[in-house]
Design an enzyme around this catalytic site. Structure first.
Site, PDB file in Angstrom:
ATOM      1  N   ASP A   1       0.865  -1.172   0.000  1.00 10.84           N
ATOM      2  CA  ASP A   1       0.000   0.000   0.000  1.00 10.84           C
ATOM      3  C   ASP A   1       0.909   1.232   0.000  1.00 10.84           C
ATOM      4  OD1 ASP A   1      -2.135   1.690  -0.080  1.00 10.84           O
ATOM      5  OD2 ASP A   1      -3.201   0.794   1.611  1.00 10.84           O
TER       6      ASP A   1
HETATM    7  C1  NOJ Z   1      -3.885   4.039   0.028  1.00 11.07           C
HETATM    8  C2  NOJ Z   1      -5.088   3.159   0.148  1.00 11.07           C
HETATM    9  O1  NOJ Z   1      -5.072   2.446   1.367  1.00 11.07           O
HETATM   10  C3  NOJ Z   1      -5.216   2.175  -0.999  1.00 11.07           C
HETATM   11  O2  NOJ Z   1      -6.431   1.489  -0.861  1.00 11.07           O
HETATM   12  C4  NOJ Z   1      -5.108   2.879  -2.316  1.00 11.07           C
HETATM   13  O3  NOJ Z   1      -5.265   1.957  -3.353  1.00 11.07           O
HETATM   14  C5  NOJ Z   1      -3.763   3.562  -2.386  1.00 11.07           C
HETATM   15  N1  NOJ Z   1      -3.658   4.527  -1.309  1.00 11.07           N
HETATM   16  C6  NOJ Z   1      -3.536   4.253  -3.715  1.00 11.07           C
HETATM   17  O4  NOJ Z   1      -4.317   5.359  -3.840  1.00 11.07           O
END
Ligand code: NOJ
Length: 762
Positions: A295
């Protein structure tokens, strides 16, 4: 040498017949169609180039996470040119995608195309309901279709990979991200997870209308302590295996191409550095063939977690634990080459990650044509096209849940009525887009005011009443709302006094749920509750339409307001969908995918809890049983609950046998009759309780459901099969077991289903 432009066979023979060393690392096949091609490329790559494939950068236009260094576009461009970037996210639109792809393909040594990721969570520009709302439809085909539309529109704009579906089970409505998931139940969650992956990916990933999907967040993120985003997760093995992991496994069965790990610690180990999750379970037991992306910055976050001492160790731990691609912490590109040279990360680990990434790029057809998703003409004609609008409207109607309709205020009569429509959200064209609305243009949703205006037989007066938000909400939106201005109350009351029916649209702004928007209170934010009570004093004939990204606490409304509709954040066609439901052109059929608590103190409150040793004993005047002295145990509305404008009667639950043995089954039948005066759809739910087991089982677990549409007066006998699959579970070692014993089955229209029977398994 530009790989994409060389016919693959020529490239292969060039590599295979020059006697280059066979790939050092390859153990198992990822995709027999591409294994040898991928291996050939791998042999051409330097270690830096391999690490580059494992590096994902944010684009230059939009952010969806904390930005480490402002103004570093120049560094990113330079690394892109050197082949040190394998993927980009948040690069939108054909023009922008083409620009970065051109650099990767034409300026790097090997010309390996980028895979372009984006959070296409519930639509790209044409926005469908938030995923929690879609889950309320229990309509797997509509949900699949909604993902298919999102994929087609995004693919036409250059995107080939979405970071969706989020399949995190959650029992805590304080967590803002419940809006992104399918609610509290692992069975429904697994079915929906499967449908969403199939919708995004279709049957052929090379089709220009499909994109790769991501199962996220692996794992446990939905159990963030106290519902506070990014918080610690501590769960027992029984919950992990039986509740958290099943929807993820369902996505592997659907052949999902990628996984995303999560921000949280899971029992003390960050998910990103968790080799039990990523290597043992996902790539081992489940034999997942795709790749895992971290993530945003989660590799670096292992330092504040207190797990890695510095960025270099974080990169080492994440790579060794199976995280294949680094989203924006930049630690792989900084440290992995050195870590391999120092022997801390084996090159075989890098090769395995790169093989996985290249295989998905092949599967997407990016090596055949890196610009296959970059057609300006398609982007123009596909975006927002009428068929997409129809699909999201259909999905929106199916997502609405009717909680209460006591005075039969609904459906509204179509003529001769005076209707007062009250609430900022009724005129709001932005909130219905909800959180994670991708490129949904601000204020592009049909508002409830607009939707209701299409019905011209009544007089309609709109009054705002009270402000919910001021300014332009966005990622920096301050969710603490300090509105003290009651000056609109009088106008609202006057309109209500003159009306036959008052429709009040209250709830949460679209950015009051989603990532980083946990709430400690779940009431109607701001002065909305006060306005509701004031209006009620002058006219109690109120239809309350909630606009919400999560279950809310609405105890006063339930006690006083005759009709309540859960309208979620329904996307681009929100106002049309709600108007059609309110006027009865669509008979509501949604069922809650998550319990609505009575108060915040009950949370986590969910139907499939375990029994205590001192279960409910309301007859006793002693306090020594599991309860609160100031609140019932039961939620306000349970999982699976939802009404229709017609009524359904269940009768005649029958089992064809009272027991079954290995490879056998029990057939359950029940009669359902539409006893009302309108055609309607019911979701018939089957729950099972395992009365005693080597690991205690929940008081009820959803095991099957069917949707049936019946005309007024019509009846149907429904039949369900109970098999070993319905009664097995995971033990605390993660082994699937089926134990002999006694069970109960319950069938009905919610998790409170009252028709029950017993059976045993021998
Ligand atoms: C953080 C989020 O937790 C995730 O779900 C998302 O895909 C990414 N950022 C990218 O934006």
């Amino acid at each position: 040498m530009k790989l994409y432009s060389i016919p693959v066979l020529a490239l292969l023979s060039a590599v295979l017949f020059t006697g280059t060393a066979q790939s050092q690392t390859i153990k198992s096949s990822l995709n027999p169609k591409y294994d040898s091609k991928v291996d050939s490329i791998l042999r051409l790559m330097t270690l830096d180039e391999k690490v580059g494939q494992m590096n994902q950068y944010n684009g230059f236009w939009e952010v969806t996470g904390p930005v480490p260094k402002e103004g570093d576009a120049a560094i990113k461009y330079e690394q892109l040119r050197k082949g040190l970037v394998g993927s980009m996210l948040n690069v939108n639109g054909v023009e922008n995608v083409r620009a970065v792809q051109k650099i990767a393909v034409e300026e790097t040594r090997l010309g390996i195309p980028l895979i372009i990721g984006y959070d296409v969570v519930h639509g790209y520009k044409t926005i469908s309901p938030i995923p929690l709302a879609e889950a309320a439809s229990w309509d797997l085909e509509a949900i699949r279709k909604s993902a298919e539309v999102a994929a087609a529109e995004a693919a036409a704009a250059g995107i080939n990979w979405t970071f969706a579906p989020m399949v995190d089970i959650s029992r805590d409505a304080r967590w803002g991200r419940v809006m992104e998931g399918a609610g509290e139940d692992p069975y429904l969650g697994s079915k929906i997870a499967y449908a969403r992956v199939k919708g995004f990916q279709g049957d052929d990933l090379k089709d220009v209308n499909t994109i790769a999907a991501t199962a996220k967040h692996f794992a446990g993120y939905g159990f963030s302590e106290s519902g506070r985003d990014y918080n610690t997760v501590d769960v027992g093995t029984s919950t992990l295996y039986n509740d958290i992991l099943p929807p993820f496994e369902a996505t592997v069965e659907a052949d999902v191409k990628t996984f995303m790990n999560s921000f949280n610690l899971l029992n003390g180990i960050p998910a990103t550095g968790n080799s039990f999750l990523q290597r043992e379970i996902l790539k081992g037991k489940w034999a997942f063939k795709g790749f895992i992306v971290s993530d945003w910055g989660s590799i670096g976050e292992m330092i504040p977690h207190g797990f890695a001492k510095d960025g270099k160790q974080a990169a080492e731990l994440a790579a060794n634990a199976g995280s294949d691609m680094d989203m924006e912490s930049r630690l792989y590109v900084e440290h992995l080459t050195a870590l391999v040279n120092e022997g801390k990360v084996k090159e075989s680990v890098i090769d395995d990650a790169v093989r996985r990434i290249l295989t998905v790029k092949y599967e997407l057809g990016l090596f055949d044509d890196p610009y296959r998703y970059c057609d300006e003409n398609r982007e123009r004609t596909e975006t927002g096209k009428p068929a997409f609008q129809d699909a999201v409207l259909d999905m929106a109607k199916k997502s609405v849940v009717l909680l209460k309709n006591e005075k039969q205020l609904l459906p509204l009569k179509k003529s001769g009525m005076k209707i007062a429509l009250i609430g900022q959200l009724a005129a709001d064209k932005d909130s219905p887009l909800g959180s994670w609305r991708a490129l949904g243009a601000p204020n592009s949703a049909v508002s409830v005011v607009e939707g209701m205006k299409a019905y011209q037989g009544n007089s309609l007066e709109y009054v705002e009443g009270v402000k919910l938000t001021e300014g332009t909400p966005g990622f920096a939106f301050e969710t603490k709302i300090n509105i003290t201005d009651r000056s609109g109350f009088e106008a609202a009351k006057t309109a209500a006094r003159n009306a036959d029916v008052v429709v009040m649209v209250l709830g949460e702004h679209g950015f009051q749920s989603g990532e980083g928007r946990s709430r400690a209170e779940l009431d109607l934010p701001g002065l909305q509750q006060e306005l509701l009570e004031e209006v009620y004093k002058v006219n109690p004939n109120i239809v309350l339409v909630l606009m919400n990204g999560r279950p809310l606490v609405i105890d006063w409304a339930v006690a006083n307001i005759p009709s309540i509709v859960v309208g979620w954040h329904l996307g681009t066609q929100s106002g049309n969908a709600l108007a059609q439901v309110l006027y009865g052109d669509y008979n509501p059929s949604g069922k809650l995918p998550m319990s609505f608590p009575k108060n915040v103190g009950q949370i986590p409150v969910y139907y499939n809890h375990k029994s205590t040793g001192r279960p409910a004993n309301p007859g006793s005047d002693l306090v020594f049983w599991s309860h609160y002295i100031d609140s019932p145990n039961e939620p306000m509305y349970p999982f699976g609950y939802g009404l229709s404008y017609t009524s359904f009667e269940y009768s005649n639950l029958k089992l064809n046998s009272e027991s079954f043995a290995k490879d056998g089954s029990v057939t359950v039948t029940i009669d359902l009759k539409n006893t009302g005066s309108l055609t309607g759809k019911e979701t018939v739910q089957l729950y099972i309780r395992d009365l005693y087991a080597s690991v205690a089982r929940p008081v009820r677990e959803l095991k099957d459901f069917q949707q049936v549409e019946l005309k007024a007066g019509e009846s149907k006998t429904l039949s369900f099969q109970i098999t070993e699959k319905s009664i097995g579970f995971y033990d605390n070692e993660g082994k699937w077991i089926v134990e002999p014993g006694d069970f109960k089955v319950f069938v009905g229209g919610s998790s409170k289903a009252t028709f029950e029977a017993g059976f045993s398994f021998q």
